[in-house]
Motif scaffolding. Structure first.
Motif, short mmCIF file in Angstrom:
data_model
loop_
_atom_site.label_atom_id
_atom_site.label_comp_id
_atom_site.label_asym_id
_atom_site.label_seq_id
_atom_site.Cartn_x
_atom_site.Cartn_y
_atom_site.Cartn_z
N GLU A 23 -10.99 33.62 -17.81
CA GLU A 23 -11.89 33.36 -16.69
C GLU A 23 -11.31 33.85 -15.36
O GLU A 23 -11.84 33.54 -14.29
CB GLU A 23 -12.20 31.86 -16.59
N GLY A 24 -10.17 34.54 -15.42
CA GLY A 24 -9.63 35.15 -14.21
C GLY A 24 -8.52 34.38 -13.51
O GLY A 24 -8.08 34.77 -12.44
N ARG A 139 -17.76 35.49 -10.49
CA ARG A 139 -16.78 36.42 -9.90
C ARG A 139 -17.47 37.70 -9.41
O ARG A 139 -17.00 38.80 -9.66
CB ARG A 139 -15.66 36.75 -10.90
N ARG A 152 -9.81 43.31 -10.51
CA ARG A 152 -9.50 41.88 -10.64
C ARG A 152 -8.56 41.41 -9.53
O ARG A 152 -8.75 40.37 -8.92
CB ARG A 152 -8.87 41.68 -12.01
N ASP A 156 -9.28 38.67 -6.58
CA ASP A 156 -8.44 37.47 -6.41
C ASP A 156 -7.87 37.39 -4.99
O ASP A 156 -7.80 36.31 -4.41
CB ASP A 156 -7.31 37.47 -7.44
#
Ligand code: CA
Length: 226
Positions: A23-24, A139, A152, A156
């Motif tokens: 899920e990151g 996201r 990614r 973040d």
């Protein structure tokens, strides 16, 4: 988001880690209270998942240490102890939420997101800030209605800066948040500057403005007025 999982049931811990990473999140595990305690002093976490029943440590004592460390990492207690007493004690001592076992991973994730949002003063999973619409759950970031295609790491970093809007975040904080365990002398802050530069360009291409301010010698700030 960098999460510490303090849980002595390895299988459960590994399962949580695997799920959250998908899920990151980036995760570290501590199977014992002593390992957790060491990690707490040397690292920063966006969130701590804390099992109260550890073989070598009372989870409540660990919670007291976390609160005392003043690193402001929110804590979600995971516990098989379902007594109201434990729950009240945990929340009174400063835990942010309490999830009785067994729980579903989906529920865990939604509690995590809620705690992190609350900590930063956002009430919903959809954040609207300047020209950006951010869906924390999916996201996805839209800028003036168009999707920003972010890697990614870029995503973040952007979220970390947005959640701390109007405050300066240092390169070291970003680095800890994204990569977790780092050794101060070895980390290469250029790496972060490259990501920030790419982020800026992608946002500027769609919005025409730049609200990721560089604070010379310190770090970066998301200017929510800009
Ligand atoms: Ca346990």
């Amino acid at each position: 988001m960098h999460v510490l999982i303090v849980e002595d049931e390895k299988q459960l811990s590994d399962e949580i880690k695997k799920y959250l990473e998908r899920e990151g999140f980036s995760c570290e595990e501590a199977y014992t209270g002593h390992v957790a305690s060491d990690k707490l002093w040397s690292n920063s976490y966006d969130l701590i998942l804390l099992d109260l029943g550890l073989p070598d440590y009372d989870g409540i004592d660990l919670l007291k240490e976390i609160v005392k460390s003043k690193k402001e990492s929110p804590v979600i207690i995971l516990s098989a102890r379902s007594s109201l007493d434990d729950k009240i004690k945990g929340l009174d001592l400063g835990a942010d939420d309490y999830l009785p076992k067994p729980f579903s991973l989906l529920e865990l994730k939604s509690r995590i997101m809620a705690v992190i949002r609350r900590q930063h003063g956002f009430r919903e999973n959809l954040i609207r800030i300047n020209d950006l619409d951010i869906d924390l759950d999916k996201r996805v970031v839209l800028c003036k209605g168009q999707q920003l295609l972010l890697t990614r790491k870029e995503y973040d970093i952007l979220i970390f800066i947005v959640l701390n809007k109007d405050r300066v975040v240092t390169r070291l904080q970003i680095s800890e948040h994204i990569w977790g365990d780092i050794i101060e002398e070895n980390y290469n802050s250029n790496y972060i500057d490259v990501h920030i530069k790419n982020l800026r360009k992608k946002i500027a291409d769609l919005s025409g403005s730049d609200y990721l301010e560089t604070v010379r010698g310190v770090g970066f700030r998301f200017n929510s007025e800009g």
